[in-house]
Design a protein around this motif. Sequence first.
Motif, PDB file in Angstrom:
ATOM      1  N   SER A 233      14.275  14.367   4.424  1.00 32.28           N
ATOM      2  CA  SER A 233      15.102  13.659   5.409  1.00 32.28           C
ATOM      3  C   SER A 233      15.468  14.566   6.577  1.00 32.28           C
ATOM      4  O   SER A 233      15.419  14.161   7.749  1.00 32.28           O
ATOM      5  CB  SER A 233      16.374  13.121   4.754  1.00 32.28           C
ATOM      6  OG  SER A 233      16.062  12.194   3.730  1.00 32.28           O
ATOM      7  N   SER A 234      15.831  15.801   6.253  1.00 31.92           N
ATOM      8  CA  SER A 234      16.247  16.737   7.297  1.00 31.92           C
ATOM      9  C   SER A 234      15.091  17.103   8.209  1.00 31.92           C
ATOM     10  O   SER A 234      15.250  17.203   9.433  1.00 31.92           O
ATOM     11  CB  SER A 234      16.830  17.998   6.657  1.00 31.92           C
ATOM     12  OG  SER A 234      17.982  17.696   5.905  1.00 31.92           O
ATOM     13  N   GLN A 235      13.906  17.300   7.626  1.00 31.82           N
ATOM     14  CA  GLN A 235      12.752  17.656   8.455  1.00 31.82           C
ATOM     15  C   GLN A 235      12.367  16.515   9.380  1.00 31.82           C
ATOM     16  O   GLN A 235      11.967  16.741  10.532  1.00 31.82           O
ATOM     17  CB  GLN A 235      11.559  18.037   7.569  1.00 31.82           C
ATOM     18  CG  GLN A 235      10.468  18.802   8.289  1.00 31.82           C
ATOM     19  CD  GLN A 235      10.906  20.223   8.603  1.00 31.82           C
ATOM     20  OE1 GLN A 235      11.810  20.426   9.414  1.00 31.82           O
ATOM     21  NE2 GLN A 235      10.259  21.187   7.968  1.00 31.82           N
ATOM     22  N   ALA A 236      12.524  15.297   8.909  1.00 32.22           N
ATOM     23  CA  ALA A 236      12.239  14.138   9.757  1.00 32.22           C
ATOM     24  C   ALA A 236      13.175  14.110  10.961  1.00 32.22           C
ATOM     25  O   ALA A 236      12.763  13.789  12.085  1.00 32.22           O
ATOM     26  CB  ALA A 236      12.369  12.850   8.946  1.00 32.22           C
ATOM     27  N   ILE A 237      14.443  14.461  10.724  1.00 34.45           N
ATOM     28  CA  ILE A 237      15.411  14.502  11.823  1.00 34.45           C
ATOM     29  C   ILE A 237      15.105  15.664  12.765  1.00 34.45           C
ATOM     30  O   ILE A 237      15.054  15.500  13.993  1.00 34.45           O
ATOM     31  CB  ILE A 237      16.843  14.623  11.263  1.00 34.45           C
ATOM     32  CG1 ILE A 237      17.210  13.362  10.473  1.00 34.45           C
ATOM     33  CG2 ILE A 237      17.850  14.855  12.394  1.00 34.45           C
ATOM     34  CD1 ILE A 237      18.482  13.505   9.663  1.00 34.45           C
ATOM     35  N   ALA A 238      14.871  16.840  12.198  1.00 35.84           N
ATOM     36  CA  ALA A 238      14.634  18.032  13.017  1.00 35.84           C
ATOM     37  C   ALA A 238      13.388  17.888  13.885  1.00 35.84           C
ATOM     38  O   ALA A 238      13.375  18.302  15.053  1.00 35.84           O
ATOM     39  CB  ALA A 238      14.518  19.267  12.121  1.00 35.84           C
ATOM     40  N   ALA A 242      14.728  17.035  20.621  1.00 38.45           N
ATOM     41  CA  ALA A 242      14.204  17.544  21.884  1.00 38.45           C
ATOM     42  C   ALA A 242      13.919  19.037  21.783  1.00 38.45           C
ATOM     43  O   ALA A 242      12.980  19.541  22.420  1.00 38.45           O
ATOM     44  CB  ALA A 242      15.212  17.269  22.999  1.00 38.45           C
ATOM     45  N   TYR A 243      14.705  19.757  20.985  1.00 37.09           N
ATOM     46  CA  TYR A 243      14.487  21.195  20.810  1.00 37.09           C
ATOM     47  C   TYR A 243      13.098  21.449  20.219  1.00 37.09           C
ATOM     48  O   TYR A 243      12.369  22.334  20.676  1.00 37.09           O
ATOM     49  CB  TYR A 243      15.561  21.777  19.896  1.00 37.09           C
ATOM     50  CG  TYR A 243      15.548  23.288  19.807  1.00 37.09           C
ATOM     51  CD1 TYR A 243      16.469  24.044  20.527  1.00 37.09           C
ATOM     52  CD2 TYR A 243      14.630  23.960  19.009  1.00 37.09           C
ATOM     53  CE1 TYR A 243      16.477  25.429  20.457  1.00 37.09           C
ATOM     54  CE2 TYR A 243      14.614  25.350  18.936  1.00 37.09           C
ATOM     55  CZ  TYR A 243      15.537  26.072  19.659  1.00 37.09           C
ATOM     56  OH  TYR A 243      15.521  27.449  19.590  1.00 37.09           O
ATOM     57  N   PHE A 244      12.732  20.671  19.205  1.00 36.49           N
ATOM     58  CA  PHE A 244      11.426  20.847  18.573  1.00 36.49           C
ATOM     59  C   PHE A 244      10.296  20.547  19.560  1.00 36.49           C
ATOM     60  O   PHE A 244       9.310  21.286  19.638  1.00 36.49           O
ATOM     61  CB  PHE A 244      11.316  19.935  17.347  1.00 36.49           C
ATOM     62  CG  PHE A 244       9.954  19.938  16.703  1.00 36.49           C
ATOM     63  CD1 PHE A 244       9.519  21.036  15.991  1.00 36.49           C
ATOM     64  CD2 PHE A 244       9.105  18.836  16.829  1.00 36.49           C
ATOM     65  CE1 PHE A 244       8.255  21.046  15.398  1.00 36.49           C
ATOM     66  CE2 PHE A 244       7.860  18.841  16.242  1.00 36.49           C
ATOM     67  CZ  PHE A 244       7.430  19.950  15.527  1.00 36.49           C
ATOM     68  N   ARG A 245      10.460  19.492  20.331  1.00 37.20           N
ATOM     69  CA  ARG A 245       9.422  19.157  21.305  1.00 37.20           C
ATOM     70  C   ARG A 245       9.251  20.261  22.339  1.00 37.20           C
ATOM     71  O   ARG A 245       8.127  20.619  22.715  1.00 37.20           O
ATOM     72  CB  ARG A 245       9.752  17.824  21.986  1.00 37.20           C
ATOM     73  CG  ARG A 245       9.664  16.617  21.060  1.00 37.20           C
ATOM     74  CD  ARG A 245       9.714  15.310  21.841  1.00 37.20           C
ATOM     75  NE  ARG A 245      10.995  15.112  22.523  1.00 37.20           N
ATOM     76  CZ  ARG A 245      12.051  14.540  21.965  1.00 37.20           C
ATOM     77  NH1 ARG A 245      12.000  14.124  20.695  1.00 37.20           N
ATOM     78  NH2 ARG A 245      13.170  14.370  22.645  1.00 37.20           N
ATOM     79  N   GLU A 246      10.363  20.840  22.787  1.00 37.30           N
ATOM     80  CA  GLU A 246      10.285  21.934  23.745  1.00 37.30           C
ATOM     81  C   GLU A 246       9.684  23.182  23.109  1.00 37.30           C
ATOM     82  O   GLU A 246       8.903  23.914  23.750  1.00 37.30           O
ATOM     83  CB  GLU A 246      11.675  22.248  24.297  1.00 37.30           C
ATOM     84  CG  GLU A 246      11.775  23.454  25.200  1.00 37.30           C
ATOM     85  CD  GLU A 246      10.949  23.358  26.478  1.00 37.30           C
ATOM     86  OE1 GLU A 246      10.805  24.392  27.160  1.00 37.30           O
ATOM     87  OE2 GLU A 246      10.441  22.246  26.804  1.00 37.30           O
ATOM     88  N   ALA A 247      10.004  23.444  21.847  1.00 34.39           N
ATOM     89  CA  ALA A 247       9.435  24.595  21.145  1.00 34.39           C
ATOM     90  C   ALA A 247       7.922  24.469  21.026  1.00 34.39           C
ATOM     91  O   ALA A 247       7.188  25.458  21.213  1.00 34.39           O
ATOM     92  CB  ALA A 247      10.070  24.731  19.758  1.00 34.39           C
ATOM     93  N   ILE A 248       7.439  23.273  20.724  1.00 32.01           N
ATOM     94  CA  ILE A 248       5.995  23.054  20.625  1.00 32.01           C
ATOM     95  C   ILE A 248       5.331  23.219  21.994  1.00 32.01           C
ATOM     96  O   ILE A 248       4.248  23.803  22.116  1.00 32.01           O
ATOM     97  CB  ILE A 248       5.711  21.651  20.049  1.00 32.01           C
ATOM     98  CG1 ILE A 248       6.181  21.578  18.594  1.00 32.01           C
ATOM     99  CG2 ILE A 248       4.233  21.306  20.144  1.00 32.01           C
ATOM    100  CD1 ILE A 248       5.529  22.576  17.669  1.00 32.01           C
TER     101      ILE A 248
END
Length: 265
Positions: A233-238, A242-248
């Motif tokens: 559940s947490s990984q789906a949220i993380a 937007a932070y994850f998209r910017e990191a990628i």
Amino acid sequence: MTGDSVLLERADGVAVLTLNRPSAKNAIDIPTTDALVASLRALRADDDIRAVVLTGAGGDFCAGGDVKGMADGGSRTVEQRRAGMARYAELARALASLDKPLIAAVDGVAFGAGLSMALYADIVLVSTRARLAMVFHRIGLVPDVGAWYQLPRVVGLQRAKELIYSAREFGADEAVRMNIALEALAPEALMPRAMELARSLAGASPTAFSLSKRALAATLQSDLETMLDMEASSQAIASSSAYFREAIRRFAAKEPAQFRWPNKD
């Protein structure tokens, strides 16, 4: 600033919360406890704050509860004394529920409730002159601010018993060996290192940090299947942040990452 006994400073996403009763080694009385709770709640709600440093003024962290203020000649009933403990319970809840990085910079004494508070930090740094103790049994009291809950989870049950039963004092090196503290530093290096780590953690994903902190708080009372479900559940949220998209994007573009952990020199 929240009042004379607690100072609150904000800069660049980092808040510094300073116990400010140096003449009493920053012992916490009723106004100080109330100010701490109010400050922690305000910081939790402040989206501009990404990390918090808790420290004390004047070369000490916190000597615990204000013992002089406890002398009431036995005039209060057990019920009144129990009701008075509600303040410490609220302080414990405010510390435990802070879903942002909390770093305790411990210089000088961290006795009683002072040590109890430090146990809630995600990272505890101590100066080489730090002195720590679960002093409660010295004056016929029991640990408060949730220490019965926190201490065994940090040091293990047997060591927690020894520290509580003996009420003995220990120093920085032993605090590191017992996993109460992550690092011991020279007094002049304590706050610079705390701020360095706070600024680093302020660059981490607030979503991922909050989720990990919540899971780590639950893990010792959970089983593998529960934690795997929380992980999914947490990984789906993380991964939706937007932070994850910017990191990628930064990774693909070979740009510097937003988050970097500063190694100790």
